[in-house]
Write an enzyme that holds these catalytic residues in place. Structure first.
Site, PDB file in Angstrom:
ATOM      1  N   SER A  13       4.872  19.557 -15.259  1.00 38.78           N
ATOM      2  CA  SER A  13       5.920  19.716 -14.238  1.00 38.78           C
ATOM      3  C   SER A  13       5.305  19.849 -12.839  1.00 38.78           C
ATOM      4  O   SER A  13       5.900  19.394 -11.851  1.00 38.78           O
ATOM      5  CB  SER A  13       6.836  20.897 -14.549  1.00 38.78           C
ATOM      6  OG  SER A  13       6.147  22.116 -14.416  1.00 38.78           O
ATOM      7  N   MET A  90      -5.901  23.196 -19.135  1.00 39.21           N
ATOM      8  CA  MET A  90      -6.260  24.458 -19.780  1.00 39.21           C
ATOM      9  C   MET A  90      -7.675  24.413 -20.368  1.00 39.21           C
ATOM     10  O   MET A  90      -7.885  24.701 -21.543  1.00 39.21           O
ATOM     11  CB  MET A  90      -5.225  24.797 -20.855  1.00 39.21           C
ATOM     12  CG  MET A  90      -3.807  24.875 -20.307  1.00 39.21           C
ATOM     13  SD  MET A  90      -3.609  26.011 -18.896  1.00 39.21           S
ATOM     14  CE  MET A  90      -3.499  27.558 -19.778  1.00 39.21           C
ATOM     15  N   ARG A  91      -8.622  24.035 -19.518  1.00 36.93           N
ATOM     16  CA  ARG A  91      -9.991  23.889 -19.978  1.00 36.93           C
ATOM     17  C   ARG A  91     -10.922  24.252 -18.818  1.00 36.93           C
ATOM     18  O   ARG A  91     -10.617  23.926 -17.667  1.00 36.93           O
ATOM     19  CB  ARG A  91     -10.195  22.421 -20.379  1.00 36.93           C
ATOM     20  CG  ARG A  91     -11.409  22.145 -21.187  1.00 36.93           C
ATOM     21  CD  ARG A  91     -11.253  20.823 -21.908  1.00 36.93           C
ATOM     22  NE  ARG A  91     -10.297  20.928 -22.994  1.00 36.93           N
ATOM     23  CZ  ARG A  91     -10.581  21.398 -24.206  1.00 36.93           C
ATOM     24  NH1 ARG A  91     -11.793  21.796 -24.479  1.00 36.93           N
ATOM     25  NH2 ARG A  91      -9.660  21.470 -25.128  1.00 36.93           N
ATOM     26  N   LEU A  92     -12.024  24.918 -19.131  1.00 32.04           N
ATOM     27  CA  LEU A  92     -12.977  25.252 -18.068  1.00 32.04           C
ATOM     28  C   LEU A  92     -13.637  23.985 -17.543  1.00 32.04           C
ATOM     29  O   LEU A  92     -14.043  23.125 -18.325  1.00 32.04           O
ATOM     30  CB  LEU A  92     -14.064  26.175 -18.612  1.00 32.04           C
ATOM     31  CG  LEU A  92     -13.793  27.674 -18.586  1.00 32.04           C
ATOM     32  CD1 LEU A  92     -14.975  28.417 -19.174  1.00 32.04           C
ATOM     33  CD2 LEU A  92     -13.504  28.141 -17.170  1.00 32.04           C
ATOM     34  N   HIS A 109      -2.372  28.817 -10.690  1.00 36.67           N
ATOM     35  CA  HIS A 109      -2.280  29.737 -11.829  1.00 36.67           C
ATOM     36  C   HIS A 109      -1.044  30.624 -11.653  1.00 36.67           C
ATOM     37  O   HIS A 109      -0.772  31.088 -10.544  1.00 36.67           O
ATOM     38  CB  HIS A 109      -3.551  30.589 -11.917  1.00 36.67           C
ATOM     39  CG  HIS A 109      -3.531  31.496 -13.097  1.00 36.67           C
ATOM     40  ND1 HIS A 109      -3.795  31.056 -14.381  1.00 36.67           N
ATOM     41  CD2 HIS A 109      -3.227  32.821 -13.208  1.00 36.67           C
ATOM     42  CE1 HIS A 109      -3.677  32.069 -15.215  1.00 36.67           C
ATOM     43  NE2 HIS A 109      -3.336  33.154 -14.534  1.00 36.67           N
TER      44      HIS A 109
HETATM   45  C1  GAR Z   1       1.568  26.198 -14.882  1.00 33.50           C
HETATM   46  O1  GAR Z   1       2.364  27.362 -14.872  1.00 33.50           O
HETATM   47  C2  GAR Z   1       0.181  26.493 -14.340  1.00 33.50           C
HETATM   48  O2  GAR Z   1       0.178  27.452 -13.330  1.00 33.50           O
HETATM   49  C3  GAR Z   1      -0.504  27.002 -15.589  1.00 33.50           C
HETATM   50  O3  GAR Z   1      -0.052  26.146 -16.593  1.00 33.50           O
HETATM   51  C4  GAR Z   1       1.293  25.760 -16.311  1.00 33.50           C
HETATM   52  C5  GAR Z   1       1.396  24.265 -16.466  1.00 33.50           C
HETATM   53  O4  GAR Z   1       2.725  23.835 -16.361  1.00 33.50           O
HETATM   54  N1  GAR Z   1      -1.926  27.006 -15.441  1.00 33.50           N
HETATM   55  C6  GAR Z   1      -2.719  27.942 -15.931  1.00 33.50           C
HETATM   56  O5  GAR Z   1      -2.316  28.857 -16.618  1.00 33.50           O
HETATM   57  C7  GAR Z   1      -4.200  27.799 -15.597  1.00 33.50           C
HETATM   58  N2  GAR Z   1      -4.945  28.916 -16.071  1.00 33.50           N
HETATM   59  P1  GAR Z   1       3.044  22.291 -16.129  1.00 33.50           P
HETATM   60  O6  GAR Z   1       2.234  21.521 -17.170  1.00 33.50           O
HETATM   61  O7  GAR Z   1       4.516  22.169 -16.369  1.00 33.50           O
HETATM   62  O8  GAR Z   1       2.636  21.945 -14.724  1.00 33.50           O
END
Ligand code: GAR
Length: 196
Positions: A13, A90-92, A109
């Site tokens: 998103s 979601m990966r380093l 984040h």
């Molecule tokens: C988002 O809320 C982003 O901030 C988070 O993953 C979600 C992805 O949503 N990221 C993390 O947690 C990074 N550590 P999306 O795929 O709908 O953009």
């Protein structure tokens, strides 16, 4: 136009918000590539619908992070990408990309970092009984959501608020904040190269 690549692992998103902002002329960026470590994730579908090239890989098919990051780096170089924008990746990020794109990798984040880093920042805030949380945009370093902070926006947690409601409001904040901050970074880079 700043050439960027967006990295996703899931719904995408935030990628959509970036695509929309670029289309509407609110973000002076050309999305050259969408990279994903989850072949089949909806973020890739969004990229394809927008006519953006994609690069998907399964980390399990590689012996080490450096191997798939070399593949990514090669493609980014060919496309002359200047910034890597993580949007739910979601990966380093490993040393191959960090060394080639110093202060050129940005992440969002769903918390007021340094609070609640890593997975499920929203769930962590709720489990802690916090009365506020938020959204952070930051430069990426070798840690988990630890790099220098660029911008933050506070989101109040209403008493008794459920996950769905909070998640919706955090995402709304993300979709507003991320394109806006990226625009500032790319405009500054044009006016004062290397200032950040
Ligand atoms: C988002 O809320 C982003 O901030 C988070 O993953 C979600 C992805 O949503 N990221 C993390 O947690 C990074 N550590 P999306 O795929 O709908 O953009």
């Amino acid at each position: 136009m700043t050439k960027i690549a967006v990295f996703v692992s899931g719904n995408g998103s935030n990628l959509q918000a970036i695509i929309d902002a670029a289309r509407q002329g609110e973000l002076p960026a050309a999305i050259e590539l969408v990279v994903s470590d989850r072949p089949g994730c909806y973020g890739l579908t969004r990229a394809q619908s927008a006519g953006i090239a994609t690069l998907a890989f399964n980390p399990k098919d590689f012996k080490a992070k450096g191997h798939y990051e070399e593949l990514i780096a090669k493609r980014l170089k060919e496309l002359e990408v200047k910034y890597l924008v993580l949007a739910g990746y979601m990966r380093l990020v490993g040393s191959v990309l960090l060394e080639r794109y110093p202060r050129r990798i940005i992440n969002i984040h769903p918390s007021l970092l340094p609070l609640y880093p890593g997975k499920d920042g929203i769930g962590q805030a709720l489990a802690a009984g916090a009365s506020e949380t938020g959204v952070t945009v930051h430069y990426v370093d070798e840690g988990i959501d630890t790099g220098p902070i660029i911008a933050q926006e506070r989101v109040v947690i209403f008493p008794g608020e459920g996950r769905d409601s909070l998640e919706q409001r955090i995402h709304a904040a993300e979709h507003r904040l991320y394109p806006m901050i990226l625009r500032q970074i790319f405009q500054e880079e044009k006016t004062w190269p290397g200032v950040r």
